[in-house]
Design a protein around this motif. Sequence first.
Motif, short mmCIF file in Angstrom:
data_model
loop_
_atom_site.label_atom_id
_atom_site.label_comp_id
_atom_site.label_asym_id
_atom_site.label_seq_id
_atom_site.Cartn_x
_atom_site.Cartn_y
_atom_site.Cartn_z
N MET A 19 43.27 45.72 36.41
CA MET A 19 41.89 46.03 36.26
C MET A 19 41.54 46.29 34.81
O MET A 19 40.53 45.86 34.32
N PHE A 20 42.37 47.03 34.12
CA PHE A 20 42.13 47.25 32.71
C PHE A 20 43.46 47.17 31.98
O PHE A 20 44.52 47.28 32.57
N SER A 21 43.40 46.91 30.70
CA SER A 21 44.63 46.80 29.93
C SER A 21 44.41 47.35 28.54
O SER A 21 43.28 47.52 28.10
N ALA A 22 45.52 47.61 27.87
CA ALA A 22 45.43 48.10 26.50
C ALA A 22 44.82 47.02 25.63
O ALA A 22 45.06 45.85 25.83
N SER A 23 44.02 47.43 24.69
CA SER A 23 43.37 46.49 23.78
C SER A 23 44.32 46.12 22.67
O SER A 23 44.38 46.78 21.65
N PRO B 164 34.58 41.22 33.48
CA PRO B 164 33.24 41.78 33.35
C PRO B 164 32.50 41.89 34.69
O PRO B 164 31.54 42.63 34.82
N ASP B 165 32.95 41.16 35.70
CA ASP B 165 32.31 41.20 37.02
C ASP B 165 32.92 42.24 37.94
O ASP B 165 32.50 42.36 39.10
N VAL C 106 31.61 43.38 41.87
CA VAL C 106 32.46 42.99 42.99
C VAL C 106 32.93 44.21 43.76
O VAL C 106 32.88 44.24 45.00
N PHE C 107 33.36 45.26 43.06
CA PHE C 107 33.78 46.48 43.75
C PHE C 107 32.62 47.09 44.53
O PHE C 107 32.80 47.58 45.64
N GLU D 7 36.05 38.16 41.96
CA GLU D 7 35.10 37.45 42.80
C GLU D 7 35.82 36.76 43.96
O GLU D 7 35.39 36.82 45.11
N GLU D 8 36.95 36.13 43.67
CA GLU D 8 37.75 35.49 44.72
C GLU D 8 38.25 36.54 45.72
O GLU D 8 38.31 36.30 46.92
#
Length: 199
Positions: free
Chosen positions: A1-5, A75-76, A80-81, A179-180
């Motif tokens: 879902m998120f990751s280190a930049s 970004p979606d 979606v959640f 989305e999938e």
Amino acid sequence: MFSASSSSSEGPIMTFWLLVCTFLDTMCKGILYVNDGRPFWQYIVSSSTGCSDAQYFEELYNYYTTEKAWHLCDPDAEKVFEAIRKVGVKLAVVSNFDTRLRPLLRALNCDHWFDALAVSAEVAAEKPNPTIFLKACELLEVKPEDVVHVGDDRRNDIWGARDAGCDAWLWGSDVHSFEEYLITKALVNLHGDVFTNCS
């Protein structure tokens, strides 16, 4: 879902995992994230940088508690959640992470996307241990057989969830986007089965 930049190549990832394995073997008897995870992260920082300065460590450790160090991968994700929750599906995060995860999700303004969080540092069990998946089920008040866990690691996520009695989908193989994920949910079952999201 998120990751280190950060941009990373295969080399730094392999080095990181070698350090993790060394830490596990020598210092912590198999659990990386105990409470705030400081011993683990101090070991990783000093081993990978050669710097054991306490102030340097604290600055780096605190930086990774802020939204500046992380970004959302899709970004979606939020819409979606929201759509998934709108059809009655409960969502949880099951994560091998330290106690900074809750404030980090708040800083990223995505904590409200989820009904529950099962964080390894709080549960005292890490994926693939079935205990953390069962804790998520308990928090959501659902049976494991009514859960689909989506994760990106075959051993930790897929085998771990299945050992707990949950179904499991591998991100990047069984499902490729949020989305999938929603479309698949709609096609497979609209009866409110629970999807557990992994970070």
